[in-house]
Design a protein around this motif. Structure first.
Motif, mmCIF file in Angstrom:
data_model
loop_
_atom_site.group_PDB
_atom_site.id
_atom_site.type_symbol
_atom_site.label_atom_id
_atom_site.label_comp_id
_atom_site.label_asym_id
_atom_site.label_seq_id
_atom_site.Cartn_x
_atom_site.Cartn_y
_atom_site.Cartn_z
ATOM 1 N N ASP A 116 0.658 -1.327 -0.043
ATOM 2 C CA ASP A 116 0.061 0.169 0.040
ATOM 3 C C ASP A 116 1.054 1.227 -0.025
ATOM 4 O O ASP A 116 0.423 2.036 -0.733
ATOM 5 N N LEU A 117 1.825 1.104 0.554
ATOM 6 C CA LEU A 117 2.696 2.388 0.791
ATOM 7 C C LEU A 117 3.505 2.743 -0.361
ATOM 8 O O LEU A 117 3.647 3.634 -1.017
ATOM 9 N N ARG A 118 3.903 1.746 -1.200
ATOM 10 C CA ARG A 118 4.457 1.503 -2.524
ATOM 11 C C ARG A 118 3.389 2.219 -3.837
ATOM 12 O O ARG A 118 3.781 2.822 -4.419
ATOM 13 N N THR A 119 2.319 1.581 -3.409
ATOM 14 C CA THR A 119 1.135 2.318 -4.425
ATOM 15 C C THR A 119 0.789 3.778 -4.181
ATOM 16 O O THR A 119 0.780 4.601 -4.937
ATOM 17 N N LEU A 120 0.969 4.096 -2.810
ATOM 18 C CA LEU A 120 0.672 5.672 -2.422
ATOM 19 C C LEU A 120 1.785 6.652 -3.086
ATOM 20 O O LEU A 120 1.789 7.534 -3.592
ATOM 21 N N ASN A 121 2.843 5.993 -2.733
ATOM 22 C CA ASN A 121 4.058 6.476 -3.434
ATOM 23 C C ASN A 121 4.041 6.901 -5.025
ATOM 24 O O ASN A 121 4.343 7.825 -5.299
ATOM 25 N N ALA A 122 3.705 5.840 -5.596
ATOM 26 C CA ALA A 122 3.635 5.888 -7.068
ATOM 27 C C ALA A 122 2.432 6.827 -7.644
ATOM 28 O O ALA A 122 2.569 7.642 -8.481
ATOM 29 N N GLN A 123 1.375 6.704 -6.930
ATOM 30 C CA GLN A 123 0.269 7.774 -7.051
ATOM 31 C C GLN A 123 0.682 9.362 -6.835
ATOM 32 O O GLN A 123 0.547 10.190 -7.645
ATOM 33 N N ALA A 124 1.333 9.482 -5.527
ATOM 34 C CA ALA A 124 1.953 10.747 -5.349
ATOM 35 C C ALA A 124 2.921 11.376 -6.608
ATOM 36 O O ALA A 124 2.960 12.359 -6.879
ATOM 37 N N THR A 125 3.857 10.153 -7.078
ATOM 38 C CA THR A 125 4.871 10.856 -7.902
ATOM 39 C C THR A 125 4.002 11.079 -9.481
ATOM 40 O O THR A 125 4.332 12.095 -10.010
#
Length: 133
Positions: A6-15
């Motif tokens: 989930d953290l990786r997904t949120l980081n990708a969305q923020a990028t």
């Protein structure tokens, strides 16, 4: 590993959001908003000049138009009003006023309404609404 995924997904969305963001447009919108706030505050200061209080005349004005601005001060909303004040003797004076109003007062400034105002004769920029809560 659900949390890390989930953290990786949120980081990708923020990028992705950061890459699409137009910083120049955001800054231009902020500058425009600040300039509008500056105009509103300048108009409020002009209408509340203590030196002109002695020359003020209380009268009524007809509301020609009322437009709510996308600005809130405390609980009050900013409203831009176009008025036609009647000086003693029946002389109509067009005037503009931008001021904060409590939400309960918005119904008092609908187009066609008659409101109590005061102004310095010959200086329509000094118009001030004299309405209470």
């Amino acid at each position: 590993m659900g949390f890390l995924a989930d953290l990786r997904t949120l980081n990708a969305q923020a990028t992705a959001v950061r890459e699409r963001m137009d910083v120049g447009a955001t800054l231009a919108a902020a500058q425009q908003s600040l300039e509008q706030a500056d105009r509103v505050m300048a108009a409020a200061v002009a209408a509340n000049d203590p030196a002109s209080d002695a020359a003020r005349v209380r009268t009524t004005a007809s509301v020609v138009s009322a437009r709510q601005l996308p600005m809130v001060i405390g609980m009050d909303v900013m409203v831009e009003l176009e008025l036609v004040a009647k000086l003693p003797g029946g002389i109509p004076v067009p005037a503009s006023r931008t001021q904060p109003l409590a939400p309960i007062q918005l119904a008092r400034v609908t187009p066609g309404a008659i409101v109590d105002v005061s102004l310095v004769p010959g200086r329509p920029e000094t118009v001030r609404l004299e309405i209470g809560a």
